[in-house]
Design a protein around this motif. Sequence first.
Motif, PDB file in Angstrom:
ATOM      1  N   ILE A  77       3.711 -23.216 -63.190  1.00 41.75           N
ATOM      2  CA  ILE A  77       3.437 -22.656 -64.583  1.00 41.75           C
ATOM      3  C   ILE A  77       2.885 -23.778 -65.650  1.00 41.75           C
ATOM      4  O   ILE A  77       2.106 -23.836 -66.154  1.00 41.75           O
ATOM      5  CB  ILE A  77       4.522 -21.739 -65.145  1.00 41.75           C
ATOM      6  CG1 ILE A  77       4.126 -20.420 -64.522  1.00 41.75           C
ATOM      7  CG2 ILE A  77       4.365 -21.647 -66.515  1.00 41.75           C
ATOM      8  CD1 ILE A  77       5.212 -19.226 -64.773  1.00 41.75           C
ATOM      9  N   LEU A  78       3.963 -25.021 -65.337  1.00 42.42           N
ATOM     10  CA  LEU A  78       3.766 -26.084 -66.110  1.00 42.42           C
ATOM     11  C   LEU A  78       2.222 -26.693 -66.022  1.00 42.42           C
ATOM     12  O   LEU A  78       1.374 -27.333 -66.672  1.00 42.42           O
ATOM     13  CB  LEU A  78       4.703 -27.165 -65.979  1.00 42.42           C
ATOM     14  CG  LEU A  78       4.611 -28.487 -66.542  1.00 42.42           C
ATOM     15  CD1 LEU A  78       4.469 -28.349 -68.305  1.00 42.42           C
ATOM     16  CD2 LEU A  78       5.628 -29.447 -66.176  1.00 42.42           C
ATOM     17  N   LYS A  79       1.876 -26.557 -64.447  1.00 43.57           N
ATOM     18  CA  LYS A  79       0.594 -27.172 -64.188  1.00 43.57           C
ATOM     19  C   LYS A  79      -0.620 -26.171 -64.674  1.00 43.57           C
ATOM     20  O   LYS A  79      -1.416 -26.679 -65.137  1.00 43.57           O
ATOM     21  CB  LYS A  79       0.668 -27.230 -62.587  1.00 43.57           C
ATOM     22  CG  LYS A  79      -0.754 -27.628 -62.142  1.00 43.57           C
ATOM     23  CD  LYS A  79      -0.814 -27.566 -60.547  1.00 43.57           C
ATOM     24  CE  LYS A  79      -2.254 -27.853 -60.043  1.00 43.57           C
ATOM     25  NZ  LYS A  79      -2.247 -27.784 -58.585  1.00 43.57           N
ATOM     26  N   ASP A  80      -0.187 -24.873 -64.784  1.00 42.13           N
ATOM     27  CA  ASP A  80      -1.321 -23.894 -65.048  1.00 42.13           C
ATOM     28  C   ASP A  80      -1.532 -24.492 -66.623  1.00 42.13           C
ATOM     29  O   ASP A  80      -2.962 -24.490 -67.134  1.00 42.13           O
ATOM     30  CB  ASP A  80      -0.866 -22.477 -65.156  1.00 42.13           C
ATOM     31  CG  ASP A  80      -0.948 -21.983 -63.719  1.00 42.13           C
ATOM     32  OD1 ASP A  80      -1.620 -22.851 -62.668  1.00 42.13           O
ATOM     33  OD2 ASP A  80      -0.416 -21.030 -63.363  1.00 42.13           O
ATOM     34  N   PHE A  81      -0.664 -24.510 -67.286  1.00 37.72           N
ATOM     35  CA  PHE A  81      -0.517 -24.590 -68.930  1.00 37.72           C
ATOM     36  C   PHE A  81      -1.332 -26.172 -69.295  1.00 37.72           C
ATOM     37  O   PHE A  81      -2.175 -25.906 -70.022  1.00 37.72           O
ATOM     38  CB  PHE A  81       0.760 -24.553 -69.617  1.00 37.72           C
ATOM     39  CG  PHE A  81       0.658 -24.888 -71.076  1.00 37.72           C
ATOM     40  CD1 PHE A  81       0.330 -24.047 -71.774  1.00 37.72           C
ATOM     41  CD2 PHE A  81       1.125 -26.092 -71.482  1.00 37.72           C
ATOM     42  CE1 PHE A  81      -0.098 -24.339 -73.409  1.00 37.72           C
ATOM     43  CE2 PHE A  81       1.002 -26.527 -72.880  1.00 37.72           C
ATOM     44  CZ  PHE A  81       0.561 -25.428 -73.825  1.00 37.72           C
ATOM     45  N   THR A  82      -0.573 -27.154 -68.556  1.00 43.81           N
ATOM     46  CA  THR A  82      -1.280 -28.320 -68.877  1.00 43.81           C
ATOM     47  C   THR A  82      -2.849 -28.498 -68.527  1.00 43.81           C
ATOM     48  O   THR A  82      -3.502 -29.337 -69.208  1.00 43.81           O
ATOM     49  CB  THR A  82      -0.568 -29.720 -68.156  1.00 43.81           C
ATOM     50  OG1 THR A  82      -0.435 -29.370 -66.902  1.00 43.81           O
ATOM     51  CG2 THR A  82       0.917 -29.541 -69.022  1.00 43.81           C
ATOM     52  N   SER A  83      -3.375 -27.816 -67.391  1.00 46.82           N
ATOM     53  CA  SER A  83      -4.517 -27.961 -67.071  1.00 46.82           C
ATOM     54  C   SER A  83      -5.804 -26.890 -68.000  1.00 46.82           C
ATOM     55  O   SER A  83      -6.593 -27.571 -68.254  1.00 46.82           O
ATOM     56  CB  SER A  83      -4.789 -27.424 -65.708  1.00 46.82           C
ATOM     57  OG  SER A  83      -4.311 -26.027 -65.606  1.00 46.82           O
ATOM     58  N   GLU A  84      -4.924 -26.087 -68.511  1.00 41.89           N
ATOM     59  CA  GLU A  84      -5.748 -25.240 -69.497  1.00 41.89           C
ATOM     60  C   GLU A  84      -5.977 -25.831 -70.667  1.00 41.89           C
ATOM     61  O   GLU A  84      -6.908 -25.455 -71.356  1.00 41.89           O
ATOM     62  CB  GLU A  84      -5.062 -23.872 -69.396  1.00 41.89           C
ATOM     63  CG  GLU A  84      -5.045 -22.840 -68.267  1.00 41.89           C
ATOM     64  CD  GLU A  84      -3.815 -21.663 -68.337  1.00 41.89           C
ATOM     65  OE1 GLU A  84      -3.853 -21.103 -67.399  1.00 41.89           O
ATOM     66  OE2 GLU A  84      -3.246 -21.800 -69.397  1.00 41.89           O
ATOM     67  N   ILE A  85      -4.977 -26.575 -71.043  1.00 38.10           N
ATOM     68  CA  ILE A  85      -5.320 -27.235 -72.751  1.00 38.10           C
ATOM     69  C   ILE A  85      -6.404 -28.302 -72.752  1.00 38.10           C
ATOM     70  O   ILE A  85      -7.022 -28.602 -73.556  1.00 38.10           O
ATOM     71  CB  ILE A  85      -3.949 -27.779 -73.436  1.00 38.10           C
ATOM     72  CG1 ILE A  85      -3.160 -28.705 -72.333  1.00 38.10           C
ATOM     73  CG2 ILE A  85      -2.903 -26.536 -73.728  1.00 38.10           C
ATOM     74  CD1 ILE A  85      -1.953 -29.350 -72.839  1.00 38.10           C
ATOM     75  N   GLY A  86      -6.750 -28.840 -71.577  1.00 34.34           N
ATOM     76  CA  GLY A  86      -7.510 -29.847 -71.587  1.00 34.34           C
ATOM     77  C   GLY A  86      -7.659 -31.015 -72.224  1.00 34.34           C
ATOM     78  O   GLY A  86      -8.563 -31.577 -72.475  1.00 34.34           O
ATOM     79  N   CYS A  87      -6.227 -31.505 -72.138  1.00 36.59           N
ATOM     80  CA  CYS A  87      -6.079 -32.852 -73.000  1.00 36.59           C
ATOM     81  C   CYS A  87      -5.320 -33.733 -72.442  1.00 36.59           C
ATOM     82  O   CYS A  87      -4.836 -33.346 -71.202  1.00 36.59           O
ATOM     83  CB  CYS A  87      -5.501 -32.712 -74.366  1.00 36.59           C
ATOM     84  SG  CYS A  87      -3.630 -31.828 -74.265  1.00 36.59           S
ATOM     85  N   ASP A  88      -4.739 -34.890 -72.867  1.00 36.48           N
ATOM     86  CA  ASP A  88      -4.075 -35.706 -71.992  1.00 36.48           C
ATOM     87  C   ASP A  88      -2.539 -35.425 -72.000  1.00 36.48           C
ATOM     88  O   ASP A  88      -1.915 -34.937 -73.016  1.00 36.48           O
ATOM     89  CB  ASP A  88      -3.969 -36.936 -72.597  1.00 36.48           C
ATOM     90  CG  ASP A  88      -5.434 -37.820 -72.534  1.00 36.48           C
ATOM     91  OD1 ASP A  88      -6.002 -37.824 -71.062  1.00 36.48           O
ATOM     92  OD2 ASP A  88      -5.871 -38.529 -73.381  1.00 36.48           O
ATOM     93  N   PHE A  89      -2.063 -35.192 -70.628  1.00 40.52           N
ATOM     94  CA  PHE A  89      -0.637 -34.746 -70.449  1.00 40.52           C
ATOM     95  C   PHE A  89       0.211 -36.151 -70.279  1.00 40.52           C
ATOM     96  O   PHE A  89       0.017 -36.732 -69.441  1.00 40.52           O
ATOM     97  CB  PHE A  89      -0.556 -33.885 -69.399  1.00 40.52           C
ATOM     98  CG  PHE A  89       0.933 -33.380 -68.982  1.00 40.52           C
ATOM     99  CD1 PHE A  89       1.928 -33.226 -69.847  1.00 40.52           C
ATOM    100  CD2 PHE A  89       1.194 -33.277 -67.642  1.00 40.52           C
ATOM    101  CE1 PHE A  89       3.011 -32.773 -69.929  1.00 40.52           C
ATOM    102  CE2 PHE A  89       2.454 -32.966 -67.419  1.00 40.52           C
ATOM    103  CZ  PHE A  89       3.355 -32.801 -68.545  1.00 40.52           C
ATOM    104  N   VAL A  90       1.141 -36.428 -71.255  1.00 41.31           N
ATOM    105  CA  VAL A  90       1.601 -37.644 -71.410  1.00 41.31           C
ATOM    106  C   VAL A  90       3.201 -37.355 -71.449  1.00 41.31           C
ATOM    107  O   VAL A  90       3.609 -36.773 -72.372  1.00 41.31           O
ATOM    108  CB  VAL A  90       1.266 -38.287 -72.689  1.00 41.31           C
ATOM    109  CG1 VAL A  90       1.971 -39.772 -72.798  1.00 41.31           C
ATOM    110  CG2 VAL A  90      -0.140 -38.659 -72.749  1.00 41.31           C
TER     111      VAL A  90
END
Length: 501
Positions: free
Chosen positions: A93-106
């Motif tokens: 679910i974390l992967k789904d969200f971070t891929s959907e927002i389309g920005c740098d995950f830091v």
Amino acid sequence: MAVICYTADTHSYMYPTDYVKKEKLPMGYIHLSSLFDKDAILVDGGDVLQGSPIIRYEIKNGLRPFFSALCYKAAGLDVFVPGNHDFNFGYDILKDFTSEIGCDFVCANLVDLKGSLNCKPYVVKTAKDGVRIFISGVVTDYVNVWEDKKNLEHIRITDSVDAARRMLQAAEEEKSDYTVLVYHGGFGDDGAAGAAYVENRGAELSLLGYDVLLQAHQHSVLNPYMVGGTLSLQVGAKAFKGARIEFGSKEKTVHASLFDVDLPVPLNRNMRMVVENDPVYAGVEEYLSKEVGRTSTVFRDEGKLESAVSGCPLADFINDVQMRLTGADISAASLPNDPVSIGPVVTISDVLALYPFSNTLVKFRMKASELKMAMERTASYFFIEKDGRIKISESFIHPKAEHYNYDYYRGLSYAFDISRPVGDRVVKMVFKNIDLIEKPEYVLSVCVNSYRASGTGGYEIYGRMIPEKRYGKDMQDVLLEIFETGETIAVPEKTDFLVFS
């Protein structure tokens, strides 16, 4: 001049509503983000995937993409640093969200063992005027304490201060003009040195030498202030406020201010399109208004001090549920920060307002002396004015309201004498005619929620103990199932306890 616009702890409150009050409120990321500067670098400090009815509805029903992700993407979010609650539902679910927002995950202290999150330790953003801003992020070390181990199967959270220190070395190599650290944590745990994990390490991080430290997690509103040479701030929660940080281009200067949602706010074009095509809002409204059960009368939290002194049927009800589920001798439960009432008609919205977090239950075997230590923490909630009036201790109000750290106990008779010093106020503990103060070695089973079991909020005694049993069921689901049986819930028998001075 370069600008960062910063948000944190939105908990997926996208609309101007808390889903409890009927009127629109000056809150929500949709309207807050419409106030951002056009060319600003947009940064969010985490805690999105838990806390509001909309994200619960989406996760329970497997809906994708997340509406909050659509809103972040429409706003043009540049950098996302995770919060502790963003790990609550596991890796995928974390992967789904971070891929959907389309920005740098830091996140510099996140080790991705699976390698699919595309998580970076830092990024360098160049503003239109050429200013280069180094941005790193770390999440509170306490993810290791709170989080269910299965949710961290493919993730390691390492020491936040060590990671942040290493990133400063990378900043030197990048030859950036400014350094920014986003920390999903805050100040307040300076005395926790030597502990395996420390929840809020802002004091340590502020001494490392970053130009800006953007805090989160504590839900506090802290206007910009300097700690040594580092500018720091907090923006609260639920997108009531954001921060604007300006970076000088000709001289090295940093200025910051907080701003509010002031309805009505005209939405930008991208956000209007997201709202107009929102696939979940109507479903959430219908879901929340659904009647799930009844009570014999209205169960009220009359006010935080009043209930803490006199007792509260809502707390007695939750404790009864916890004791029935676990078979524990003693149960401890708290209530949310804001006073809540439910009944006689109970909706899903009412239940989620009463129990807003996705906690599970934990049962311990404890000596009476160990339980007394926990109860002494509860008894420190009170303060006596010079005129003899009882008040709530400032430590439960500042730097943030922590009424949820006052526990109500069930299964024993007890009393607090708050004229006595903090740490020596529990003067009565009787379990089945056994005086537990006189028998400190007597062993009982004690049930608390998973948040309390972590030892936070001043209840370190729980964190030092090995649980006898963990219960995997979400307490929100447990309460909803109880109401859905169709049984009218009667007013619980009042707990025998006394607060006096």
